[in-house]
Enzyme design. Sequence first.
Site: not given
Length: 495
Positions: A148, A371
């Site tokens: 992440d 992201d």
Amino acid sequence: MSFNAVSASATTNCHLSKSNKVDPSSKHETYEDNEEEEFNLLGKTQSLKLHLKRRSENTQSKSKRTVVESDMKRIQSLHTRILEKKNQNTVSRLKNDGKSKIAPVSSPDSDMGQLVATLESGVSLGSGEYFMDVLVGTPPKHFSLILDTGSDLNWIQCLPCHDCFEQNGPFYDPSSSSSYKNVSCSDPRCGLVSSPDPPLPCKNESQSCPYYYWYGDSSNTTGDFALETFTVNLTAHDGKSEFKKVENVMFGCGHWNRGLFHGAAGLLGLGRGPLSFASQLQSLYGHSFSYCLVDRNSNTSVSSKLIFGEDKSLLSHPELNFTSLVSGKENPVDTFYYVLIKSIFVGGEALDIPAEAWQFSQDGSGGTIIDSGTTLSYFADPAYQMIKKAFVSKIKGYKSVEGIPILDPCYNVSGIEKVELPEFGILFEDGAMWNFPVENYFIQLDSDEVICLAILGTPPSALSIIGNYQQQNFHILYDTNKSRLGFAPTRCADV
């Protein structure tokens, strides 16, 4: 052309009001209900390479919708974290406390070579994240963690698990690892983590450091902040592999963990903060890392790559382009990787999108991030509506398909040998231009007959996100030393 189908310690000092062990079956149902809630947003370094593998996609029709639902939950989480400033500015807090410099991770090996690990796409699970296999503890035990770029803390579900979600494989047991060490309350590293909410003051300096990390929705982790050895599988220049150790990696040993983590044992953070795995490896590999994600129609035997350290082949790529990474509003140590968009091009024409659509709001929301954990790309209104309108006006000769859930516009292209669609590109404020192949912004549904725009919208002043679907077959470089993002078109299966 081809389109891509989406398819702690045994005695912890952390305490909640009660222990709540949830039956796995009932817990799964509860989280499924939560997922369907309505979305509402107001010097010389070495090189480290990891192989990122995909899960087989055997439920593509179901996964498309659940991936978008997962995206929506994630965007809501990111937005809330920005507004409420959770888990932010830990470095400045350390400076205010007058604490000493944090000791870096170390390795007993002088030459780390290239690190190779496994990471799978979670599309078949209805997740947009990628999963990386790591070996933790002594002796090393295997765990699958979510990768992440939108968070910092590395954490694993730990025994005793007082309230944990269902994961694939056993929980990590710190009592069975000889290299596990609790971080004490007197250790400067304890200042890097947020205290549980409400705060749990340390009773004495030797007490283990409690932490709490919140993801903006119902997802959170609470436990003991600790140090552990992460064992990695390295590939040397001669092609042989061997195991090497990275010692004193800071991580959370989570005894209370809630949220939708799709069977993973925890999370491996790659954000900009000091707690992330990427930041902790800087003493070994320098201030850059990169990844190259294969397209979702690739053979499952093909691996994506994650590389820590300078990649000479990428830096010499003739089409490598850079744009600046910018800080979030009034948040110089932000977790997220922000970029500043100037304009969007559809069919070679710049859209007249108001400049404020890309700027930060007074409350710190807005802006654009790149992201790894969001699948599709999302642009705040009115930018999204103008992008969609431009595609609709420029696409001719294909029958529009109505009633496709979530995705719009969609077109029937059955029997058409060569599908021609408008080009799409992003112009950044510093002049960098990122042009995308059509398979990165149009998505093919299960049948070969229907394609849909793989871009969605968020409300005005909300966060815009360049997701991993749009990044596939680009080698993406995160250079925090020079505060820049690099991107180069690459056949990632060949990296």
